[in-house]
Enzyme design. Structure first.
Site, PDB file in Angstrom:
ATOM      1  N   THR A   1     -79.923 -64.830 -48.178  1.00 32.15           N
ATOM      2  CA  THR A   1     -81.019 -64.275 -47.469  1.00 32.15           C
ATOM      3  C   THR A   1     -81.980 -65.554 -47.405  1.00 32.15           C
ATOM      4  O   THR A   1     -81.671 -66.691 -48.185  1.00 32.15           O
ATOM      5  CB  THR A   1     -81.699 -63.279 -48.602  1.00 32.15           C
ATOM      6  OG1 THR A   1     -83.093 -63.351 -48.134  1.00 32.15           O
ATOM      7  CG2 THR A   1     -81.941 -63.742 -49.914  1.00 32.15           C
TER       8      THR A   1
ATOM      9  N   CYS B   1     -84.384 -64.519 -40.931  1.00 35.06           N
ATOM     10  CA  CYS B   1     -84.353 -63.743 -41.770  1.00 35.06           C
ATOM     11  C   CYS B   1     -82.667 -63.051 -41.425  1.00 35.06           C
ATOM     12  O   CYS B   1     -82.664 -63.021 -40.217  1.00 35.06           O
ATOM     13  CB  CYS B   1     -85.432 -62.678 -41.773  1.00 35.06           C
ATOM     14  SG  CYS B   1     -84.966 -60.943 -42.620  1.00 35.06           S
TER      15      CYS B   1
END
Length: 233
Positions: free
Chosen positions: A84, A198
């Protein structure tokens, strides 16, 4: 024999599943036959992490990440990957806590952008990634990039779609149109490319949704992870 990679996932599992698939595909393609990647996966309950993020409790979030990185190292990981962008906010603390390398997500992104000779890029991601400096500063200092972020209303929309839709497995055409418009406004402000900063955004938009190159952080990070596994010990 391959090295062993430790994946810190579950933030969200929607993108972690793509990491697992992409790394295994690249190892199989490189080695052939029935080969697959030697992986250790720790998958968080994202509700716990999201609550820490929302509360701004980055100390607790850092402690959780450090603990898991140490567990993966203790289980035999020769490198650690945080699946992430946002949780690279504590990348330095995680790296300081372990003796094996942390493969930072911004590095393959910066290298890919610089390889194309680009210097001014737009950044999409969570509000934390767009508004805090941990990600933009690394790209600026290490790769000489000027990083543009959307205006406040656009940032709020980008963030909302990630948390209310993408991490929950919802991919909506209306939200794709929102992202297309946000990316075009970044281009209008001088962005030569856009970073999908993202790891869930790749579920929503691809190369056909923008007029400039898009840099998929999940795909670039997974490639770097596979290269680590395949490199000599």
């Amino acid at each position: 024999m391959q090295k062993v990679l430790g994946l810190i996932g579950g933030m969200s599992w929607e993108s972690s599943a793509h990491y697992y698939r992409m790394i295994n595909e690249q190892v199989r393609d490189a080695l052939g036959g029935m080969h697959s990647a030697r992986l250790l996966l720790w998958s968080f309950d994202f509700a716990d992490i999201e609550a820490m993020q929302r509360a701004g409790d980055w100390t607790a979030a850092t402690q959780a990440m450090v603990e898991v990185a140490r567990r993966l190292e203790g289980a035999g990981a020769t490198a650690v990957v945080i699946c992430t962008n946002t949780m690279h906010r504590m990348a330095e603390e995680v790296q300081a806590a372990i003796d094996v390398p942390l493969l930072h997500i911004a590095d393959p992104v910066g290298e890919a952008i610089r390889a194309l000779g680009l210097t001014r890029v737009g950044l999409l991601g969570t509000a934390f990634t767009m508004e805090q400096d941990f990600y933009r500063v690394r790209l600026a200092q290490r790769y000489g990039l000027e990083v543009l972020i959307p205006e406040a209303d656009d940032r709020a929309q980008v963030h909302r779609i990630i948390y209310e839709e993408l991490v929950q497995g919802q991919v909506l055409d209306a939200s794709r149109e929102v992202y297309r418009a946000v990316m075009q406004r970044l281009v209008d402000n001088g962005a030569q490319a856009v970073i999908l900063g993202c790891t869930e955004i790749m579920l929503l938009v691809g190369d056909d949704d923008a007029t400039v190159p898009l840099f998929d952080t999940a795909a670039l990070h997974a490639h770097a992870a596979a290269q680590h596994l395949l490199s000599p010990r």
